[in-house]
Every structure is written in C-alpha cells, then in structure tokens.
Design an enzyme around this catalytic site. Sequence first.
Site, PDB file in Angstrom:
ATOM      1  N   HIS A 178       0.835  -1.209   0.000  1.00  0.00           N
ATOM      2  CA  HIS A 178       0.000   0.000   0.000  1.00  0.00           C
ATOM      3  C   HIS A 178       0.867   1.256   0.000  1.00  0.00           C
ATOM      4  O   HIS A 178       0.606   2.197  -0.752  1.00  0.00           O
ATOM      5  CB  HIS A 178      -0.896   0.045   1.245  1.00  0.00           C
ATOM      6  CG  HIS A 178      -1.931  -1.017   1.303  1.00  0.00           C
ATOM      7  ND1 HIS A 178      -2.077  -1.847   2.401  1.00  0.00           N
ATOM      8  CD2 HIS A 178      -2.900  -1.393   0.423  1.00  0.00           C
ATOM      9  CE1 HIS A 178      -3.087  -2.670   2.196  1.00  0.00           C
ATOM     10  NE2 HIS A 178      -3.599  -2.429   0.997  1.00  0.00           N
ATOM     11  N   LYS A 206     -17.116  -7.456   6.825  1.00  0.00           N
ATOM     12  CA  LYS A 206     -15.790  -7.902   7.243  1.00  0.00           C
ATOM     13  C   LYS A 206     -15.581  -7.601   8.718  1.00  0.00           C
ATOM     14  O   LYS A 206     -16.027  -6.579   9.231  1.00  0.00           O
ATOM     15  CB  LYS A 206     -14.700  -7.177   6.446  1.00  0.00           C
ATOM     16  CG  LYS A 206     -14.618  -7.554   4.990  1.00  0.00           C
ATOM     17  CD  LYS A 206     -13.438  -6.850   4.342  1.00  0.00           C
ATOM     18  CE  LYS A 206     -13.294  -7.226   2.878  1.00  0.00           C
ATOM     19  NZ  LYS A 206     -12.145  -6.523   2.264  1.00  0.00           N
ATOM     20  N   ARG A 236      -1.865  -5.848  -8.524  1.00  0.00           N
ATOM     21  CA  ARG A 236      -0.784  -6.815  -8.336  1.00  0.00           C
ATOM     22  C   ARG A 236      -0.714  -7.821  -9.473  1.00  0.00           C
ATOM     23  O   ARG A 236       0.346  -8.348  -9.777  1.00  0.00           O
ATOM     24  CB  ARG A 236      -0.973  -7.580  -7.024  1.00  0.00           C
ATOM     25  CG  ARG A 236      -0.845  -6.737  -5.793  1.00  0.00           C
ATOM     26  CD  ARG A 236      -1.241  -7.518  -4.583  1.00  0.00           C
ATOM     27  NE  ARG A 236      -2.653  -7.902  -4.726  1.00  0.00           N
ATOM     28  CZ  ARG A 236      -3.438  -8.308  -3.754  1.00  0.00           C
ATOM     29  NH1 ARG A 236      -2.954  -8.437  -2.552  1.00  0.00           N
ATOM     30  NH2 ARG A 236      -4.694  -8.600  -3.972  1.00  0.00           N
ATOM     31  N   SER A 252      -3.078  -7.937   2.353  1.00  0.00           N
ATOM     32  CA  SER A 252      -3.348  -7.774   3.781  1.00  0.00           C
ATOM     33  C   SER A 252      -3.792  -9.078   4.425  1.00  0.00           C
ATOM     34  O   SER A 252      -3.447  -9.361   5.569  1.00  0.00           O
ATOM     35  CB  SER A 252      -4.415  -6.694   4.009  1.00  0.00           C
ATOM     36  OG  SER A 252      -3.900  -5.434   3.697  1.00  0.00           O
TER      37      SER A 252
END
Length: 156
Positions: free
Chosen positions: A18, A42, A91, A129
């Site tokens: 990040h 979440k 990514r 993460s």
Amino acid sequence: MKRICLFPGTFDPITLGHTDIIDRSLDLFDEIVVGVGVNSAKTPMFPLEQRMQWIREIYSNQPKVKVISYEGLTVKTCQEISARFILRGIRSIGDFEYEKSIADVNRMMDAEIETIFLSCSPHYSTLASSLVRDVLRYGGDASKLLPDTIIRQIKP
C-alpha cells in the site's frame, strides 16, 4: 483545479505494498486521501482508529496525504471530498479484471471520476493484507511486509 485522489481500502493493516502505491503516486496528485473503508461484511483484525492512526503516523511528514474513514459507495465519498480520481493498486491480471469491473460501475455512476490503476512494484506483487494477517495471527515475522511504525507497535 486541485487534483484530489481517493485511495480506498480497508488497510487492515496498511502494508508495504500500500505504501509503495501511495509513495509512487505523490507526484501525480495534489492531495491523496487514504479512505479507510468500513465494511460491515468484514471483521477487521485491527480497529478502525488504529488503522487510521498508523497511516497518519507513516505520513506525518507528508502534507499531501490525508486520512478519512468512510462507509458506503466510494463514488459518493469522492463526490463529498471533491476527488476526481480513485487510485487502485494492481498486483496481477486477476486484480485488474476485478478492479476494472468496479471502475466501470463507478464511471456509470459518475463519469467525472476517473480510476487510475498503478501496478505495484514487483517486490510487492504477492503481498496482500489477508496474508499479512495470517503471518501476524500465527506469530510470524512480518517485518518485511509492514512499515516499521506498525512493526514497533505490534511487537510484544
């Protein structure tokens, strides 16, 4: 007109991937607002205020970086803070396909807001993460995954 960008995410926790995206985008925008999203679906590992505080500490010497929390549609948050850009880190090709779908819907909701994709540095292409949380949960060494600010605060 000021180039304001929203970099949305849960940042649970903010990783070196990040910060790589934020650091490399500093020259592109006048202001980068890191939007720490609240997602009721979440359960985060770290409290919202802790995640926001870490980002503030990491960027305490960078006046271009601001931190907010938000809930709901990213486009609505952009409208509220006058951001014309959404920054997303990519990514892999899988990330791109997923993020492009979101960008397309966002464009349908507000054609004035542009999504900017920035590919991560190769060194961080596998960093997520969720993987970092697993390393932390099971007592692994996350020093190559997280900023020093976080490592110092979470070590027993």
